[in-house]
Design a protein around this motif. Structure first.
Motif, short mmCIF file in Angstrom:
data_model
loop_
_atom_site.label_atom_id
_atom_site.label_comp_id
_atom_site.label_asym_id
_atom_site.label_seq_id
_atom_site.Cartn_x
_atom_site.Cartn_y
_atom_site.Cartn_z
N TYR A 116 -20.85 1.68 -18.64
CA TYR A 116 -20.25 0.47 -19.21
C TYR A 116 -19.02 0.07 -18.39
N ALA A 131 -27.76 -5.02 -23.02
CA ALA A 131 -28.90 -4.11 -23.15
C ALA A 131 -28.42 -2.67 -23.34
N LEU A 132 -27.36 -2.29 -22.64
CA LEU A 132 -26.80 -0.95 -22.79
C LEU A 132 -26.33 -0.73 -24.23
N TRP A 133 -25.63 -1.71 -24.80
CA TRP A 133 -25.18 -1.58 -26.18
C TRP A 133 -26.35 -1.53 -27.15
N ARG A 134 -27.39 -2.33 -26.91
CA ARG A 134 -28.57 -2.29 -27.79
C ARG A 134 -29.24 -0.92 -27.74
N ARG A 135 -29.41 -0.39 -26.53
CA ARG A 135 -30.05 0.93 -26.38
C ARG A 135 -29.23 2.03 -27.04
N SER A 136 -27.92 1.89 -27.01
CA SER A 136 -27.04 2.95 -27.52
C SER A 136 -26.92 2.93 -29.04
N GLY A 137 -27.35 1.84 -29.67
CA GLY A 137 -27.18 1.74 -31.12
C GLY A 137 -25.74 1.51 -31.53
N GLU A 181 -27.12 -6.91 -18.72
CA GLU A 181 -27.27 -5.46 -18.64
C GLU A 181 -26.30 -4.75 -19.58
N GLN A 184 -22.84 6.93 -20.85
CA GLN A 184 -22.99 5.49 -21.09
C GLN A 184 -21.66 4.77 -20.96
#
Length: 61
Positions: A43, A26-32, A23, A39
């Motif tokens: 985190y 995924a948070l880092w991927r979504r945030s760019g 998770e 966020q």
């Protein structure tokens, strides 16, 4: 602006450290790669959950 991070760790996680780690990734991927204030709070919560779920590491002598 000053952000204060809670040091209170929730009781044992119902999820495994691997699940929480996924998770976080995924948070880092979504945030760019740049987390918003909301966020960052998510985190921080996830990192505390991950730490609580991670098995204890033994120290090398």
């Amino acid at each position: 602006m000053l952000h204060i991070m809670s040091t209170t760790v929730e009781p044992a996680s119902a999820r495994s450290a691997d699940e929480v780690n996924e998770e976080i990734r995924a948070l880092w991927r979504r945030s760019g790669g740049t987390l918003s204030g909301e966020q960052r709070e998510e985190y921080q919560r996830l990192v505390l959950e991950w730490a609580a779920a991670a098995p204890p590491r033994s120290r090398a002598a």
